[in-house]
Design an enzyme around this catalytic site. Structure first.
Site, mmCIF file in Angstrom:
data_model
loop_
_atom_site.group_PDB
_atom_site.id
_atom_site.type_symbol
_atom_site.label_atom_id
_atom_site.label_comp_id
_atom_site.label_asym_id
_atom_site.label_seq_id
_atom_site.Cartn_x
_atom_site.Cartn_y
_atom_site.Cartn_z
ATOM 1 N N ARG A 1 81.049 77.572 -19.708
ATOM 2 C CA ARG A 1 82.421 77.082 -19.632
ATOM 3 C C ARG A 1 82.567 75.792 -20.415
ATOM 4 O O ARG A 1 81.787 74.864 -20.265
ATOM 5 C CB ARG A 1 82.819 76.855 -18.182
ATOM 6 C CG ARG A 1 84.165 76.163 -18.052
ATOM 7 C CD ARG A 1 84.939 76.641 -16.889
ATOM 8 N NE ARG A 1 86.183 75.921 -16.747
ATOM 9 C CZ ARG A 1 86.938 75.981 -15.663
ATOM 10 N NH1 ARG A 1 86.543 76.730 -14.664
ATOM 11 N NH2 ARG A 1 88.063 75.323 -15.586
ATOM 12 N N ARG B 1 89.428 80.633 -20.006
ATOM 13 C CA ARG B 1 88.120 80.171 -19.531
ATOM 14 C C ARG B 1 87.140 81.316 -19.379
ATOM 15 O O ARG B 1 87.516 82.430 -19.023
ATOM 16 C CB ARG B 1 88.264 79.378 -18.239
ATOM 17 C CG ARG B 1 88.762 80.074 -16.998
ATOM 18 C CD ARG B 1 90.274 80.075 -16.785
ATOM 19 N NE ARG B 1 91.030 78.878 -17.083
ATOM 20 C CZ ARG B 1 91.262 77.905 -16.212
ATOM 21 N NH1 ARG B 1 90.805 77.968 -14.999
ATOM 22 N NH2 ARG B 1 91.985 76.876 -16.548
ATOM 23 N N ASP C 1 85.877 80.878 -13.934
ATOM 24 C CA ASP C 1 86.520 79.963 -13.005
ATOM 25 C C ASP C 1 86.111 80.386 -11.602
ATOM 26 O O ASP C 1 86.301 81.554 -11.235
ATOM 27 C CB ASP C 1 88.037 80.109 -13.190
ATOM 28 C CG ASP C 1 88.823 78.955 -12.617
ATOM 29 O OD1 ASP C 1 88.233 77.892 -12.350
ATOM 30 O OD2 ASP C 1 90.040 79.122 -12.441
ATOM 31 N N ASP D 1 86.651 79.300 -7.651
ATOM 32 C CA ASP D 1 87.431 78.447 -6.747
ATOM 33 C C ASP D 1 87.058 78.729 -5.297
ATOM 34 O O ASP D 1 86.967 79.897 -4.907
ATOM 35 C CB ASP D 1 88.931 78.733 -6.895
ATOM 36 C CG ASP D 1 89.498 78.281 -8.231
ATOM 37 O OD1 ASP D 1 89.022 77.252 -8.757
ATOM 38 O OD2 ASP D 1 90.404 78.959 -8.742
HETATM 39 N N1 ROI Z 1 95.713 84.005 -14.509
HETATM 40 C C1 ROI Z 1 95.082 85.086 -14.043
HETATM 41 N N2 ROI Z 1 95.664 86.289 -14.176
HETATM 42 N N3 ROI Z 1 93.863 85.014 -13.440
HETATM 43 C C2 ROI Z 1 93.237 83.824 -13.279
HETATM 44 O O1 ROI Z 1 92.109 83.782 -12.722
HETATM 45 C C3 ROI Z 1 93.867 82.658 -13.750
HETATM 46 N N4 ROI Z 1 93.284 81.438 -13.602
HETATM 47 C C4 ROI Z 1 93.898 80.337 -13.986
HETATM 48 C C5 ROI Z 1 95.240 80.346 -14.647
HETATM 49 C C6 ROI Z 1 95.149 79.682 -16.005
HETATM 50 C C7 ROI Z 1 96.231 79.601 -13.757
HETATM 51 N N5 ROI Z 1 95.770 81.682 -14.839
HETATM 52 C C8 ROI Z 1 95.132 82.786 -14.368
HETATM 53 O O2 ROI Z 1 93.314 79.171 -13.768
#
Ligand code: ROI
Length: 167
Positions: free
Chosen positions: A90, A100, A103, A105
């Site tokens: 990343r 990215r 990610d 979370d």
């Molecule tokens: N949009 C989608 N579809 N999936 C994600 O995991 C995701 N993650 C983000 C942002 C950029 C808000 N948009 C996303 O962080």
């Protein structure tokens, strides 16, 4: 008597990727999360294809949700997840809501509400993100999200927005 300190917490992790072979990124992240010391995998949702939320000039995403049992405190868990994001290449460009490779979370951490500079739990965007709610509902249909209500009700109120579960 067993100390309460050692009772594991059930937490839910959101996984997302839209660069560098997203399906492979998600699979490898799943294995890496399960290999963190103090983390045990409990469940893993299907993989979902989703349209980008935020800037539209970026590839579509693959998303999933993982349930874990952990005896790590939330900030230690966060640190473990950030290490995996970095290990999988990343690059933090500073672009708000940009593409990215990976990610990770912390969506939910037991019944706790956490409000710290680096960590807000339950995750702020959870209730309006179909790519979080549908996979979460798949693995935890009876879950109540602290401060936000039943995941079943949240899903019912959240349009799919192009979300598709992969076979
Ligand atoms: N949009 C989608 N579809 N999936 C994600 O995991 C995701 N993650 C983000 C942002 C950029 C808000 N948009 C996303 O962080």
């Amino acid at each position: 008597m067993k100390s309460l300190e050692s009772v594991p917490i059930i937490a839910y992790i959101g996984l997302g990727s839209n660069l560098a072979t997203p399906v492979a990124q998600i699979r490898s992240a799943r294995a890496a999360i399960a290999a963190i010391n103090g983390v045990q995998e409990l469940a893993f949702s299907g993989l979902y294809h989703s349209l980008p939320m935020g800037p539209q000039d970026q590839p579509d995403y693959i998303n999933a949700v993982m349930a874990i049992a952990t005896d790590l405190p939330p900030l230690d868990l966060l640190q473990g997840l950030q290490k995996i994001e970095n290990d999988q290449g990343r690059v933090r460009t500073g672009q708000h809501w940009g593409a990215r490779t990976l990610d990770l979370d912390i969506l939910i951490y037991g019944d706790q509400k956490i409000d710290q500079p680096d960590l807000t739990v339950p995750h702020k965007g959870l209730a309006d993100r179909s790519f979080v709610l549908y996979p979460l509902f798949e693995i935890a249909p009876h879950l109540v999200v602290p401060g936000k209500g039943r995941v079943a009700d949240l899903v019912a109120a959240c349009p799919l927005a192009g979300l598709k579960r992969l076979d």
